[in-house]
Design a protein around this motif. Structure first.
Motif, PDB file in Angstrom:
ATOM      1  N   GLY A 220      -1.469   3.099   4.416  1.00  0.00           N
ATOM      2  CA  GLY A 220      -0.440   3.492   3.369  1.00  0.00           C
ATOM      3  C   GLY A 220      -0.380   4.861   2.753  1.00  0.00           C
ATOM      4  O   GLY A 220       0.727   5.412   2.392  1.00  0.00           O
ATOM      5  N   ARG A 221      -1.512   5.501   2.636  1.00  0.00           N
ATOM      6  CA  ARG A 221      -1.549   7.031   1.919  1.00  0.00           C
ATOM      7  C   ARG A 221      -1.192   7.835   2.998  1.00  0.00           C
ATOM      8  O   ARG A 221      -0.164   8.672   2.554  1.00  0.00           O
TER       9      ARG A 221
ATOM     10  N   SER B 299       0.769  -1.098  -0.010  1.00  0.00           N
ATOM     11  CA  SER B 299      -0.269  -0.088   0.004  1.00  0.00           C
ATOM     12  C   SER B 299       0.801   1.161   0.035  1.00  0.00           C
ATOM     13  O   SER B 299       0.603   2.108  -0.651  1.00  0.00           O
TER      14      SER B 299
ATOM     15  N   GLY C 135      -5.263   0.775   3.363  1.00  0.00           N
ATOM     16  CA  GLY C 135      -5.503   1.738   2.418  1.00  0.00           C
ATOM     17  C   GLY C 135      -5.051   3.120   2.992  1.00  0.00           C
ATOM     18  O   GLY C 135      -4.381   3.768   2.763  1.00  0.00           O
TER      19      GLY C 135
ATOM     20  N   SER D  26      -9.739   3.388   3.106  1.00  0.00           N
ATOM     21  CA  SER D  26      -9.655   1.992   2.807  1.00  0.00           C
ATOM     22  C   SER D  26     -10.876   1.340   2.081  1.00  0.00           C
ATOM     23  O   SER D  26     -10.603   0.759   1.026  1.00  0.00           O
TER      24      SER D  26
ATOM     25  N   THR E 181      -3.416  -7.312  -1.681  1.00  0.00           N
ATOM     26  CA  THR E 181      -1.988  -7.014  -1.817  1.00  0.00           C
ATOM     27  C   THR E 181      -1.578  -7.104  -3.138  1.00  0.00           C
ATOM     28  O   THR E 181      -0.785  -6.336  -3.454  1.00  0.00           O
TER      29      THR E 181
ATOM     30  N   TYR F 157     -10.692   0.312  -1.700  1.00  0.00           N
ATOM     31  CA  TYR F 157     -10.825  -1.477  -1.992  1.00  0.00           C
ATOM     32  C   TYR F 157     -12.001  -1.485  -2.973  1.00  0.00           C
ATOM     33  O   TYR F 157     -12.081  -2.600  -3.649  1.00  0.00           O
TER      34      TYR F 157
ATOM     35  N   LEU G 221      -2.725  -4.018  -4.885  1.00  0.00           N
ATOM     36  CA  LEU G 221      -2.056  -2.819  -4.774  1.00  0.00           C
ATOM     37  C   LEU G 221      -0.496  -2.812  -5.344  1.00  0.00           C
ATOM     38  O   LEU G 221      -0.081  -1.802  -5.903  1.00  0.00           O
TER      39      LEU G 221
ATOM     40  N   TYR H 120       1.948   1.458  -3.679  1.00  0.00           N
ATOM     41  CA  TYR H 120       0.879   1.872  -4.314  1.00  0.00           C
ATOM     42  C   TYR H 120       0.763   3.685  -4.199  1.00  0.00           C
ATOM     43  O   TYR H 120       0.754   4.421  -5.075  1.00  0.00           O
ATOM     44  N   HIS H 121       0.808   4.053  -2.980  1.00  0.00           N
ATOM     45  CA  HIS H 121       0.359   5.488  -2.536  1.00  0.00           C
ATOM     46  C   HIS H 121       1.493   6.255  -3.328  1.00  0.00           C
ATOM     47  O   HIS H 121       1.507   7.755  -3.523  1.00  0.00           O
TER      48      HIS H 121
END
Ligand code: FAD
Length: 816
Positions: free
Chosen positions: A360-361, A22, A357, A71, A158, A75, A161, A25-26
């Motif tokens: 991670g952001r 995550s 989510g 999140s 996972t 998702y 992401l 990803y972010h």
């Protein structure tokens, strides 16, 4: 063709569980594409793969709820971006109550959900059964329904992401183990791996239950410990269908979700089983621990009561997987105070799927912006210190933290394990005088004192608890005679050096470049104008300042100050918390007592408010700081540790005839709320500015050289009445007790939430500080014209708003 192993990257992420993926990803979403993620095994093979995948949005802190709300949105949309399914199903969730007290919790939850914008309904047992037909309801009192909750498939999520990150240029490399962290002059420079070194500007430790070990590679504290965590999967059960909501039965410590026509049933038993005391094996990949039906028995017993069909259904699989837990059941996020550019996202306490989510952001934003973009204090890595990493302490503490998920969240509930941890020199003396201790930042602190036949043990309740009268006594003593508070747990920082005044004056919003012997209350603001701290700065010499700040803030504040001292400035900061005790002598008779023990002039002229002097007290020499957090005449005595017992005994020897009374933190809290004094992390947060806090008087907007956050502060000030404001309220009815988190309504509509509350005995009613919102501005007329109420577990009570402290409005005082 296989890509070459990288030798450098802007960011290296250690760990390919849901959190590491995550973050990758972010970061890439924020435009940072030179990202390498290293996983020692396969993606999700650590803890993530065997999670049950429940995603419940509601948390006690609004920003934490916000993370999970994000999140759920992510998702539900991720598959359309990456083409990889996430298994997200917005099936909603139910929580049921077996007792009236639990129902009170659920109703309080419903009120704060509404304050936080989460859809929720309080429903009857019968309505709950309509949504969840396989449960027995004969013992239930009620339930709540959260239609926005859901569940996801952790492994698919996972992978999805990771794919999103890869699509934007990140390299995700499996079967690479990080074996060391390289550093230079307190800054991370890269990682060493079993396939070679990678130089990096930023390293992110997302190594799950290995994160403590990865932290130890570079001297970074990541206090977590694994515990066994279990659930079963049953065969098909009649009435269980794919749209069945998630169901939680916290009084039974259990949860359920549908899986292939059967049920997943797991839970959070009150006494967990720690694991991994000799270290977590590196190759613990897609691995489980042996079934432990003895440990699971309490959950199974309660589940049979809720779902009688379980008695005849087949158990297809027992999952016992280790998960990492932290000392306070919140995860660990942020830049390590010990090592620049080294970030941590770990310790997810069985909430990693739900949190990934948003967390991670938040971590990616922290990395890119060089500081958090919102108040993340509940999960901030700087709430812990090196001593929290003690393995035996962690082992004993996580036995309790796992169970906290479903334990009754009583007001003022104290954790019981691994105590006492840190003790003031007065601990034994206070215990002998009937102290009932609580714990803050590991310190044992007297909450209240039992006298006569009272037992110094808190009896929890949502109404008045058994210490109500004790606190009344202590408040009365402080308001009318004199109280003594052991505030040794205060964090103390010594800032010294040729450039100390200049550096501190840029960090503090008030003017601290004052005469020697002056004490200044000040906020430390961030660039957004929000409070990073509020503290007292005492000028001891031209080049020496003593800072006293909140007990939990030592690491945080030291880190904030260090980071904002210019690199070439001649300034050192030392945490001297352990060197001094603090005894607050507060009340109209404090001068009478102190004058008997010192030769110093402590008259109002000789020792005015907001000054500090070194004085003799009995045989000791100590600092006395004329400040107050209770709104009465008084001194904070800052005493070298080894002289503390002597000073305390001397005060008591003299104090008896003046009514000197030992007082605890519950009285302190109520006294400060009566006076409307704000506290950091409650009313003052990184998201709240001085105008919203009503503390513009403590900002020196025009001081030479300016200060951090000045531009933001001036911009909000120029706009006039802020859209949010801290307002004091008293409950008109003298009976109800507020604890914080309650909903405030104006003319029947929700306008805010109580941040802190206590029973104000001098006012004869509950008193609270709440954050009130109104887009057109919370001005005097808005506050004075509305009809305000507070919602207490579904019942509404009239409250009165105060723009000046209720305690100072004489009409309000009832001498208890
Ligand atoms: C039984 C059970 C049920 C659960 N149910 C839920 C639930 O319903 N909802 C929910 O939100 N959460 C749930 N959880 C919790 C959730 O699974 C975790 O919080 C989450 O998976 C943690 O993710 P992570 O990325 O931090 O850790 P991990 O998935 O463990 O990832 C860390 C990774 O780092 C790698 N690593 C470690 N050291 C190194 C190194 N030196 N070099 C390279 N790689 C390294 C590891 O191999 C590992 O893959 C549950 C957990 C368990 C055990």
């Amino acid at each position: 063709m296989a890509q070459e192993f990288p030798t450098q990257a802007q960011v290296v992420i250690v760990g390919g569980g849901i959190i590491g993926c995550s973050v990758a990803y972010h970061l890439t979403k924020l435009g940072w594409n030179d990202v390498v993620l290293l996983e020692q095994g396969q993606l999700s093979g650590g803890t993530t793969w065997h999670a049950a995948g429940l995603v419940g949005q509601l948390r006690s802190h609004a920003n934490m709820t916000g993370l999970i709300k994000y999140s759920t949105k992510l998702y539900s949309e991720l598959e359309s971006e990456t083409g990889l399914a996430t298994g997200w199903k917005n099936c909603g969730s139910l929580s049921v109550a077996r007792t009236q007290d639990r129902m009170t919790v659920l109703k309080r939850t419903a009120a704060s959900a509404r304050a936080q914008g989460v859809a929720i309904e309080v429903i009857s047992p019968r309505e709950a059964q309509d949504l969840w037909p396989v449960m027995a309801i004969d013992d239930l009192v009620g339930a709540v329904w959260l239609p926005g909750d859901g569940k996801a498939n952790p492994t698919d999520l996972t992978q999805s992401l990771a794919k999103g990150a890869r699509n934007r240029g990140a390299r995700v490399i499996e079967r690479v183990r990080v074996t060391g962290i390289s550093t230079k002059n307190g800054v991370v420079t890269g990682v060493e791996t079993d396939r070679g070194a990678i130089a990096a500007e930023i390293v992110v430790n997302c190594a799950g239950q290995w994160a403590r070990k990865v932290g130890q590679m570079c001297g970074v504290t990541v206090p977590l410990h694994s515990a066994e965590h279990m659930y079963i999967v049953t065969g098909r059960i009649e009435g269980v269908h794919p749209d069945l909501p998630v169901m939680r039965d916290p009084d039974g410590y259990i949860y359920f979700k549908e899986e292939v026509g059967g049920l997943v049933m797991g839970g959070f038993e009150p006494e967990a089983k720690p694991w991994g005391m000799v270290g977590i094996p590196d190759d613990f990949e897609f691995a489980l621990l042996p079934d432990d039906w003895d440990q699971f028995e309490i959950l199974m017993h309660n589940a049979l009561q809720r779902v009688p069909q379980l008695a005849t259904s087949e158990v297809k699989k027992f999952y016992n997987g280790p998960e990492s837990f932290t000392p306070d059941n919140n995860f660990i996020l942020g830049e390590a105070p010990e090592l620049k550019n080294f970030f941590v996202g770990a310790g997810f306490n069985s909430m990693g799927i739900a949190s990934a989510g948003g967390a991670g952001r938040a971590l990616a934003e922290w990395i890119v912006n060089r500081s958090p973009t919102m108040d993340l204090w509940p999960v901030d890595i700087r709430r812990f210190a090196g001593f929290n990493n003690n393995p035996r302490w962690l082992h004993d503490r996580v036995k309790e933290t796992l169970g906290l998920h479903y334990a009754m969240p009583w007001p003022n509930r104290e954790l019981e394990t691994a105590r006492p941890f840190r003790r003031s020199p007065l601990y034994d003396r206070l215990a002998a005088r009937g102290a009932c201790f609580g714990s803050k930042m590991g310190w044992e602190r007297a909450n209240w004192f039992a006298v006569g036949g009272e037992r110094p043990v808190a009896e929890y309740a949502f109404g008045r608890q058994n210490w109500h009268e004790a606190v009344k006594r202590e408040m009365k003593a402080t308001r009318e005679a004199v109280g003594i508070f052991d505030q040794t747990s205060f964090a103390k920082l010594l800032v010294q050096g040729r450039d100390a005044a200049a550096a501190l004056n840029r960090i503090c919003a008030a003017d601290i470049d004052v005469n020697i012997g002056r004490s200044v209350y000040t906020g430390l603001l961030n660039e957004r104008g929000g409070y990073e701290s509020d503290l007292t700065v005492m000028r001891l010499a031209v080049d020496r300042f003593l800072l006293i700040t909140g007990s939990a803030q030592a690491v945080h504040d030291a880190d904030w100050i260090q980071k904002n001292i210019p690199p070439d400035a001649h300034v050192t900061l030392t945490d001297v918390t352990s060197a001094y005790a603090v005894l607050a002598l507060m009340g109209p008779k404090s001068r009478d007592i102190l004058s008997k023990l010192t030769s110093a002039d402590i008259s109002n002229e000789g020792f005015p408010f907001a000054t500090i002097r070194e004085i003799d007290i009995g045989y000791a020499t100590a600092y006395a700081n004329r400040m107050t957090y209770v709104g009465e005449l008084g001194w904070e005595l800052i005493v070298p540790t080894e002289f503390t017992v002597g000073v305390y005994e001397a005060l008591h020897e003299i104090g008896g005839k003046f009514g000197l009374t030992d007082c605890g933190y519950y009285a302190l809290e109520a006294l400060r709320l009566e006076k409307g004094y704000r506290a950091w992390s409650r009313e003052l947060t990184p998201d709240i500015n001085p105008c919203e806090a009503g503390l513009a008087f403590a900002v020196a907007a025009d001081k030479v050289g300016g200060f951090i956050g000045r531009d933001a502060y001036l911009a909000v000030k120029a706009k006039g009445a802020p859209a949010r404001r801290i307002v004091q309220f008293t409950v008109d009815d003298p009976l109800p007790v507020l604890w914080g988190g309650e909903l405030i309504l104006r003319d029947g509509r929700p306008v805010g939430e109580v941040r802190s509350a206590a029973y104000g005995h001098s006012l004869g009613r509950s008193v609270a500080l709440a954050l009130i919102e109104h887009s057109a501005g919370v001005d005097k007329s808005f506050v004075e014209s509305g009809r305000f109420e507070v919602e207490l577990a579904g019942e509404r009570f009239a409250v009165t708003a105060h723009l000046a402290a209720a305690y100072d409005t004489k009409a309000f005082r009832v001498r208890a």
